[in-house]
Design a protein around this motif. Structure first.
Motif, PDB file in Angstrom:
ATOM      1  N   ALA A  46      -9.994  61.767  30.165  1.00  0.00           N
ATOM      2  CA  ALA A  46      -9.244  60.953  29.206  1.00  0.00           C
ATOM      3  C   ALA A  46      -7.928  61.631  28.857  1.00  0.00           C
ATOM      4  CB  ALA A  46     -10.074  60.692  27.956  1.00  0.00           C
ATOM      5  N   GLU A  47      -7.985  62.919  28.557  1.00  0.00           N
ATOM      6  CA  GLU A  47      -6.772  63.645  28.181  1.00  0.00           C
ATOM      7  C   GLU A  47      -5.738  63.630  29.313  1.00  0.00           C
ATOM      8  OE1 GLU A  47      -5.576  68.232  27.295  1.00  0.00           O
ATOM      9  OE2 GLU A  47      -7.429  67.510  26.375  1.00  0.00           O
ATOM     10  N   ALA A  48      -6.176  63.947  30.513  1.00  0.00           N
ATOM     11  CA  ALA A  48      -5.251  63.995  31.650  1.00  0.00           C
ATOM     12  C   ALA A  48      -4.715  62.607  31.986  1.00  0.00           C
ATOM     13  CB  ALA A  48      -5.941  64.606  32.859  1.00  0.00           C
ATOM     14  N   SER A  49      -5.565  61.601  31.943  1.00  0.00           N
ATOM     15  CA  SER A  49      -5.145  60.248  32.296  1.00  0.00           C
ATOM     16  C   SER A  49      -4.182  59.678  31.266  1.00  0.00           C
ATOM     17  CB  SER A  49      -6.364  59.333  32.447  1.00  0.00           C
ATOM     18  OG  SER A  49      -7.182  59.795  33.507  1.00  0.00           O
ATOM     19  N   LEU A  50      -4.441  59.908  29.988  1.00  0.00           N
ATOM     20  CA  LEU A  50      -3.553  59.405  28.936  1.00  0.00           C
ATOM     21  C   LEU A  50      -2.164  60.036  29.009  1.00  0.00           C
ATOM     22  CD1 LEU A  50      -6.102  59.197  26.018  1.00  0.00           C
ATOM     23  CD2 LEU A  50      -4.834  57.266  27.013  1.00  0.00           C
ATOM     24  N   ALA A  51      -2.058  61.195  29.638  1.00  0.00           N
ATOM     25  CA  ALA A  51      -0.763  61.850  29.800  1.00  0.00           C
ATOM     26  C   ALA A  51       0.028  61.279  30.984  1.00  0.00           C
ATOM     27  CB  ALA A  51      -0.955  63.347  29.988  1.00  0.00           C
ATOM     28  N   GLU A  52      -0.621  60.467  31.809  1.00  0.00           N
ATOM     29  CA  GLU A  52       0.054  59.893  32.974  1.00  0.00           C
ATOM     30  C   GLU A  52       0.966  58.738  32.563  1.00  0.00           C
ATOM     31  OE1 GLU A  52      -2.245  59.138  36.651  1.00  0.00           O
ATOM     32  OE2 GLU A  52      -3.953  59.844  35.460  1.00  0.00           O
ATOM     33  N   PRO A  53       2.133  58.622  33.220  1.00  0.00           N
ATOM     34  CA  PRO A  53       2.988  57.451  32.968  1.00  0.00           C
ATOM     35  C   PRO A  53       2.241  56.165  33.312  1.00  0.00           C
ATOM     36  CG  PRO A  53       4.143  59.104  34.281  1.00  0.00           C
ATOM     37  CD  PRO A  53       2.703  59.533  34.197  1.00  0.00           C
ATOM     38  N   GLY A  54       2.318  55.197  32.437  1.00  0.00           N
ATOM     39  CA  GLY A  54       1.706  53.898  32.701  1.00  0.00           C
ATOM     40  C   GLY A  54       0.278  53.750  32.230  1.00  0.00           C
ATOM     41  N   CYS A  55      -0.334  54.827  31.718  1.00  0.00           N
ATOM     42  CA  CYS A  55      -1.697  54.701  31.188  1.00  0.00           C
ATOM     43  C   CYS A  55      -1.597  54.158  29.771  1.00  0.00           C
ATOM     44  CB  CYS A  55      -2.424  56.036  31.189  1.00  0.00           C
ATOM     45  SG  CYS A  55      -4.142  55.895  30.623  1.00  0.00           S
ATOM     46  N   LEU A  56      -2.075  52.941  29.578  1.00  0.00           N
ATOM     47  CA  LEU A  56      -2.014  52.291  28.269  1.00  0.00           C
ATOM     48  C   LEU A  56      -3.216  52.644  27.404  1.00  0.00           C
ATOM     49  CD1 LEU A  56      -0.805  48.779  29.465  1.00  0.00           C
ATOM     50  CD2 LEU A  56       0.586  50.713  28.658  1.00  0.00           C
ATOM     51  N   SER A  57      -4.368  52.833  28.033  1.00  0.00           N
ATOM     52  CA  SER A  57      -5.561  53.267  27.307  1.00  0.00           C
ATOM     53  C   SER A  57      -6.577  53.810  28.293  1.00  0.00           C
ATOM     54  CB  SER A  57      -6.172  52.130  26.480  1.00  0.00           C
ATOM     55  OG  SER A  57      -6.723  51.141  27.304  1.00  0.00           O
ATOM     56  N   TYR A  58      -7.408  54.699  27.788  1.00  0.00           N
ATOM     57  CA  TYR A  58      -8.472  55.304  28.595  1.00  0.00           C
ATOM     58  C   TYR A  58      -9.566  55.689  27.619  1.00  0.00           C
ATOM     59  CZ  TYR A  58     -10.613  57.984  32.370  1.00  0.00           C
ATOM     60  OH  TYR A  58     -11.464  58.437  33.353  1.00  0.00           O
ATOM     61  N   ARG A  59     -10.681  54.964  27.670  1.00  0.00           N
ATOM     62  CA  ARG A  59     -11.762  55.189  26.702  1.00  0.00           C
ATOM     63  C   ARG A  59     -13.087  55.405  27.423  1.00  0.00           C
ATOM     64  NH1 ARG A  59      -9.119  50.714  23.606  1.00  0.00           N
ATOM     65  NH2 ARG A  59      -7.978  51.772  21.957  1.00  0.00           N
ATOM     66  N   ASN A  60     -13.834  56.360  26.920  1.00  0.00           N
ATOM     67  CA  ASN A  60     -15.177  56.655  27.413  1.00  0.00           C
ATOM     68  C   ASN A  60     -16.189  56.197  26.377  1.00  0.00           C
ATOM     69  OD1 ASN A  60     -14.610  58.387  29.844  1.00  0.00           O
ATOM     70  ND2 ASN A  60     -13.480  59.544  28.306  1.00  0.00           N
ATOM     71  N   TYR A  61     -17.253  55.587  26.862  1.00  0.00           N
ATOM     72  CA  TYR A  61     -18.326  55.132  25.975  1.00  0.00           C
ATOM     73  C   TYR A  61     -19.660  55.604  26.540  1.00  0.00           C
ATOM     74  CZ  TYR A  61     -14.719  51.915  24.362  1.00  0.00           C
ATOM     75  OH  TYR A  61     -13.554  51.381  23.866  1.00  0.00           O
ATOM     76  N   VAL A  62     -20.566  55.950  25.650  1.00  0.00           N
ATOM     77  CA  VAL A  62     -21.921  56.301  26.046  1.00  0.00           C
ATOM     78  C   VAL A  62     -22.885  55.362  25.320  1.00  0.00           C
ATOM     79  CG1 VAL A  62     -22.188  58.087  24.270  1.00  0.00           C
ATOM     80  CG2 VAL A  62     -23.540  58.212  26.386  1.00  0.00           C
ATOM     81  N   ASP A  63     -23.922  54.967  26.010  1.00  0.00           N
ATOM     82  CA  ASP A  63     -24.938  54.079  25.440  1.00  0.00           C
ATOM     83  C   ASP A  63     -25.785  54.891  24.458  1.00  0.00           C
ATOM     84  OD1 ASP A  63     -27.236  52.548  24.923  1.00  0.00           O
ATOM     85  OD2 ASP A  63     -27.353  51.786  26.969  1.00  0.00           O
ATOM     86  N   PRO A  64     -25.804  54.543  23.172  1.00  0.00           N
ATOM     87  CA  PRO A  64     -26.580  55.329  22.209  1.00  0.00           C
ATOM     88  C   PRO A  64     -28.084  55.294  22.481  1.00  0.00           C
ATOM     89  CG  PRO A  64     -25.697  53.357  21.176  1.00  0.00           C
ATOM     90  CD  PRO A  64     -25.117  53.423  22.552  1.00  0.00           C
ATOM     91  N   ASP A  65     -28.548  54.281  23.208  1.00  0.00           N
ATOM     92  CA  ASP A  65     -29.974  54.200  23.538  1.00  0.00           C
ATOM     93  C   ASP A  65     -30.307  54.897  24.848  1.00  0.00           C
ATOM     94  OD1 ASP A  65     -30.540  52.687  21.232  1.00  0.00           O
ATOM     95  OD2 ASP A  65     -29.912  50.850  22.262  1.00  0.00           O
ATOM     96  N   ASP A  66     -29.288  55.237  25.638  1.00  0.00           N
ATOM     97  CA  ASP A  66     -29.488  55.926  26.910  1.00  0.00           C
ATOM     98  C   ASP A  66     -28.294  56.852  27.138  1.00  0.00           C
ATOM     99  OD1 ASP A  66     -29.940  56.846  29.453  1.00  0.00           O
ATOM    100  OD2 ASP A  66     -29.863  54.887  30.416  1.00  0.00           O
ATOM    101  N   PRO A  67     -28.351  58.091  26.658  1.00  0.00           N
ATOM    102  CA  PRO A  67     -27.205  58.993  26.751  1.00  0.00           C
ATOM    103  C   PRO A  67     -26.797  59.367  28.170  1.00  0.00           C
ATOM    104  CG  PRO A  67     -29.099  60.122  25.807  1.00  0.00           C
ATOM    105  CD  PRO A  67     -29.472  58.678  25.948  1.00  0.00           C
ATOM    106  N   ARG A  68     -27.543  58.922  29.153  1.00  0.00           N
ATOM    107  CA  ARG A  68     -27.145  59.144  30.550  1.00  0.00           C
ATOM    108  C   ARG A  68     -26.238  58.024  31.056  1.00  0.00           C
ATOM    109  NH1 ARG A  68     -32.109  59.150  33.879  1.00  0.00           N
ATOM    110  NH2 ARG A  68     -30.601  59.467  35.539  1.00  0.00           N
TER     111      ARG A  68
END
Length: 98
Positions: free
Chosen positions: A29-51
Protein backbone atom coordinates in the motif's frame (compact mmCIF):
# COMPACT_ATOMS: atom_id res chain seq x y z
CA UNK A 1 -10.21 9.81 -23.44
CA UNK A 2 -8.66 7.80 -20.64
CA UNK A 3 -10.62 6.13 -17.88
CA UNK A 4 -9.73 5.05 -14.40
CA UNK A 5 -8.74 1.44 -13.83
CA UNK A 6 -9.99 -0.40 -10.75
CA UNK A 7 -8.47 -3.65 -9.55
CA UNK A 8 -9.90 -6.13 -7.05
CA UNK A 9 -7.65 -8.95 -5.86
CA UNK A 10 -8.82 -11.72 -3.55
CA UNK A 11 -6.06 -13.47 -1.63
CA UNK A 12 -5.97 -16.44 0.75
CA UNK A 13 -3.01 -16.67 3.13
CA UNK A 14 -1.49 -19.95 4.17
CA UNK A 15 -2.29 -20.89 7.77
CA UNK A 16 0.00 -19.03 10.15
CA UNK A 17 1.12 -16.51 7.53
CA UNK A 18 -1.35 -13.79 8.58
CA UNK A 19 1.30 -11.53 10.23
CA UNK A 20 3.51 -11.72 7.14
CA UNK A 21 0.50 -10.98 4.92
CA UNK A 22 -0.30 -7.91 7.01
CA UNK A 23 3.27 -6.64 6.70
CA UNK A 24 3.32 -7.22 2.95
CA UNK A 25 -0.08 -5.52 2.61
CA UNK A 26 1.19 -2.43 4.45
CA UNK A 27 4.36 -2.36 2.37
CA UNK A 28 2.49 -2.71 -0.93
CA UNK A 29 0.00 0.00 0.00
CA UNK A 30 2.74 2.45 0.96
CA UNK A 31 4.80 1.83 -2.17
CA UNK A 32 1.80 1.82 -4.50
CA UNK A 33 0.30 5.03 -3.08
CA UNK A 34 3.62 6.74 -3.81
CA UNK A 35 3.35 5.85 -7.51
CA UNK A 36 2.11 8.48 -9.98
CA UNK A 37 -1.49 7.78 -10.91
CA UNK A 38 -2.40 5.69 -7.86
CA UNK A 39 -5.70 7.16 -6.67
CA UNK A 40 -6.30 4.63 -3.89
CA UNK A 41 -4.93 1.36 -2.59
CA UNK A 42 -6.75 -0.38 0.26
CA UNK A 43 -6.26 -3.73 1.95
CA UNK A 44 -9.10 -5.50 3.71
CA UNK A 45 -9.16 -8.63 5.82
CA UNK A 46 -12.26 -10.69 6.56
CA UNK A 47 -12.88 -10.41 10.34
CA UNK A 48 -14.42 -13.90 10.31
CA UNK A 49 -11.51 -15.42 8.37
CA UNK A 50 -8.17 -13.63 8.94
CA UNK A 51 -6.61 -15.63 6.12
CA UNK A 52 -8.95 -14.00 3.55
CA UNK A 53 -7.81 -10.67 2.10
CA UNK A 54 -9.15 -8.29 -0.53
CA UNK A 55 -7.10 -5.54 -2.15
CA UNK A 56 -8.95 -2.71 -3.94
CA UNK A 57 -6.90 -0.35 -6.09
CA UNK A 58 -7.80 2.56 -8.34
CA UNK A 59 -5.48 3.98 -10.99
CA UNK A 60 -5.85 7.22 -12.94
CA UNK A 61 -5.44 5.51 -16.32
CA UNK A 62 -4.09 2.47 -18.12
CA UNK A 63 -0.56 3.91 -18.34
CA UNK A 64 -0.40 4.33 -14.55
CA UNK A 65 -1.63 0.79 -14.01
CA UNK A 66 0.86 -0.57 -16.56
CA UNK A 67 3.70 1.23 -14.76
CA UNK A 68 2.52 -0.31 -11.47
CA UNK A 69 2.50 -3.76 -13.03
CA UNK A 70 6.17 -3.24 -13.98
CA UNK A 71 7.19 -1.82 -10.58
CA UNK A 72 9.94 -3.49 -8.52
CA UNK A 73 7.78 -3.63 -5.37
CA UNK A 74 5.05 -5.54 -7.21
CA UNK A 75 7.63 -7.96 -8.64
CA UNK A 76 8.99 -8.55 -5.13
CA UNK A 77 5.47 -9.10 -3.79
CA UNK A 78 4.64 -11.58 -6.52
CA UNK A 79 7.89 -13.44 -5.83
CA UNK A 80 6.77 -13.96 -2.22
CA UNK A 81 3.32 -15.23 -3.25
CA UNK A 82 4.30 -18.91 -3.16
CA UNK A 83 5.51 -18.48 0.41
CA UNK A 84 2.48 -16.53 1.66
CA UNK A 85 -0.55 -17.65 -0.34
CA UNK A 86 -2.51 -20.88 -0.09
CA UNK A 87 -3.74 -20.52 -3.68
CA UNK A 88 -3.21 -18.21 -6.65
CA UNK A 89 -4.91 -14.83 -6.22
CA UNK A 90 -8.09 -13.99 -8.09
CA UNK A 91 -7.57 -10.64 -9.81
CA UNK A 92 -10.17 -8.60 -11.67
CA UNK A 93 -9.22 -5.49 -13.62
CA UNK A 94 -12.29 -3.30 -14.11
CA UNK A 95 -13.16 -0.24 -16.17
CA UNK A 96 -15.98 2.14 -15.37
CA UNK A 97 -19.25 2.02 -17.24
CA UNK A 98 -19.36 5.18 -19.33
Amino acid sequence: MSHTISVVAVLKAKPGMEPEMAEQARSMAEASLAEPGCLSYRNYVDPDDPRSWVVVEEWADQASFDAHMASPHLAASLARSAELLAEPPSVKVLAPVV
